[in-house]
Each structure stands twice: as structure tokens, then as C-alpha cells.
Design an enzyme around this catalytic site. Structure first.
Site, PDB file in Angstrom:
ATOM      1  N   CYS A 239      49.087  25.079  -6.426  1.00 36.91           N
ATOM      2  CA  CYS A 239      50.583  25.073  -6.897  1.00 36.91           C
ATOM      3  C   CYS A 239      50.559  25.554  -8.102  1.00 36.91           C
ATOM      4  CB  CYS A 239      51.075  23.433  -7.119  1.00 36.91           C
ATOM      5  SG  CYS A 239      52.524  23.161  -7.875  1.00 36.91           S
TER       6      CYS A 239
ATOM      7  N   CYS B 282      54.510  31.119  -5.641  1.00 35.69           N
ATOM      8  CA  CYS B 282      54.676  29.756  -5.242  1.00 35.69           C
ATOM      9  C   CYS B 282      54.188  29.698  -3.948  1.00 35.69           C
ATOM     10  CB  CYS B 282      56.154  29.219  -5.296  1.00 35.69           C
ATOM     11  SG  CYS B 282      56.365  27.661  -4.644  1.00 35.69           S
TER      12      CYS B 282
END
Length: 276
Positions: free
Chosen positions: A73, A183
Site C-alpha cells: 500500500c 497505488c
């Protein structure tokens, strides 16, 4: 320890793109995955809040006995990487430096774009990572709504196309030739992102490079799973709705997701699991 799983953490299902790459490169390893979907998306949250949620999930993985942590992440990597490496006795792999390394190798003009959540972009983590790359110019753009589309399983359509055109206009104006998908949810949007940016622009996902780093760390520390052990098994945990996680997650990972359970910290709120 060599028989222990690799721990993978993300705010939701996006980190499964990294998990997929790890399994492709290390098919003999087992995974323990936590998606903190109850608190997703991380992007709009303050850095301190992201750090708190991320460390809580990483604590669970370490308590479960993983041999290596993968922070799959970007927002969490930007918020708590240093803390994680100081806090735990197991190696920690993240996604920002691997993506930067791949982008520097891919760019021809030196003009690189990065798209990510608000938390990732405002952290300037990519600017820091690119600081040592002479001759590169970085253009960063926050795309806050992308994660919500992916978490809902929406990867095409007129609304998403219009939003993508608006988000990526600054990158087109800057004439970048490489775009980092900053992302881990964004690889499921490569169709629409590639359409808007055009064929001459290289899209860089951190997934494969992060898997390579995972391989290197296991080799360095002698942590490869013993081939004489039983076949590897994978576990997938979520702090949110397991049925929704399984439905969307199988688009990222495939049939390896046979069941999704509630993460221990979320068990008091929900006590259910879903199978295929």
C-alpha cells in the site's frame, strides 16, 4: 521460520496485485494477507491515522508468525515504513522504491508522472525516492476517487473515463513518457489509464518489482520455504465485509482466494467467513 507465511498488507483489495506477483515469482511460498477494508480508502485520511491503522494490521501479521512483511500500500508505505522497520524483527518490503527504480529504467525523456492517493502524493514520498535520480522531472497528481471505483469493482464506463481524463490532464500537458501507478489498486485501471495517456506512455506498476525485492530478501536471509513441506496454503483476512472482499479480490488474484475471514481485531464487530 522458513515454513512461515509471507505477510502482505493493504488498505483493501489493491494489494492483491502485489500478492499475485509474489505468487507468480514464488509459487512455493504461502501468504497471509490482511486488507483493512473497514478503514479504506486510506488516501483521504491524515497520515497519523493511516499510520495507526497500518501498524495495527502489521502487528496482527507479526503476531501470526509471518517471516517477512510486505506493505503493499503506497499510502501506508509513506506513513509508517520507518516505524515498521524499527518496530519488527522481520524484514519489511514496501512498494515505493521498487516502482521508482522501474520508472527510472523505463523513461526515455526523464519526464515521469506519478498518480496516487492524496495521502501518498502529499507525503512527497516519490519525490524523496526520485531525489537521487539525476535528470528526471516528476509530476505528481492525486486521483482520490480511483480507489473507490476499484473497491466497488468498477473498472470501465463513461463516468470513469471522464474522471480519468480530468485527473490525467496535467500529465499530458507535462508530456510525460512514463506514469507510475502509485497505488496498488490502480493496475486494475490500466485499460482506461492507458487509453487516456496513449500508446507511447509506459505504465509502471510496483507489483512485479516488489515481488522481485521479496525474492531477494528471502534469498539474502535464507528464508525460502522448505520444498519438503506440505504444499503452501494461503489465508486472506479483512476488517470489513468478507463477501465483498472475496468477490472483488478474485478479479485481482484469481482462484487462490477460496475463503476470506474476518481479521482478529474486527471479529467483535463481525463474526463470519465466506467461502467460494
Amino acid at each position: 521460520m522458513s515454513g512461515a507465511p509471507i505477510g502482505v498488507f493493504d488498505s483493501g483489495v489493491g494489494g492483491l496485485t502485489v500478492a499475485r506477483a509474489i505468487l507468480d515469482q514464488l509459487p512455493g511460498e504461502s501468504l497471509l494477507y490482511i486488507g483493512d477494508t473497514a478503514h479504506a480508502p486510506y488516501g483521504p485520511r491524515p497520515i497519523a491515522e493511516v499510520r495507526r491503522y497500518a501498524l495495527a494490521a502489521l502487528d496482527e501479521l507479526v503476531s501470526a508468525g509471518v517471516k517477512l512483511l510486505v506493505i503493499a500500500c503506497n499510502s501506508a508505505s509513506a506513513a509508517c515504513l520507518r516505524d515498521a522497520r524499527e518496530r519488527y524483527d522481520v524484514p519489511v518490503v514496501e512498494v515505493i522504491v521498487p516502482a521508482t527504480r522501474r520508472a527510472v529504467a523505463a523513461t526515455r525523456s526523464g519526464r515521469v508522472g506519478v498518480i496516487g492517493t492524496v495521502a501518498t502524493i502529499t507525503s512527497r514520498a516519490y519525490e524523496d525516492a526520485f531525489a537521487a535520480a539525476a535528470g528526471t522531472e516528476l509530476v505528481s497528481v492525486a486521483c482520490p476517487a480511483f480507489v473507490d471505483f476499484v473497491e466497488r469493482g468498477i473498472t470501465s464506463g463513461r463516468q470513469l473515463l471522464g474522471l480519468t481524463e480530468a485527473y490525467l490532464a496535467p500529465l499530458q500537458e507535462a508530456d510525460v513518457d512514463t506514469v507510475i501507478l502509485g497505488c496498488t489498486h490502480y493496475p486494475l485501471l490500466t485499460g482506461v489509464i492507458g487509453l487516456v495517456m496513449g500508446e507511447g506512455v509506459t505504465l509502471v506498476s510496483s507489483a512485479e518489482e516488489t515481488a522481485k525485492d521479496t525474492y531477494r530478501v528471502l534469498a539474502r536471509d535464507g528464508l525460502f520455504r522448505d520444498p519438503d513441506l506440505p504444499p503452501p496454503a494461503h489465508r486472506f483476512l479483512t476488517t470489513g465485509d468478507p463477501a465483498a472482499f472475496a468477490r472483488v479480490g478474485r478479479r485481482f488474484l484469481g482462484p487462490e482466494i477460496t475463503a476470506v475471514s474476518i481479521a482478529p481485531a474486527a471479529a467483535p464487530r463481525q463474526a463470519q467467513a465466506v467461502g467460494r
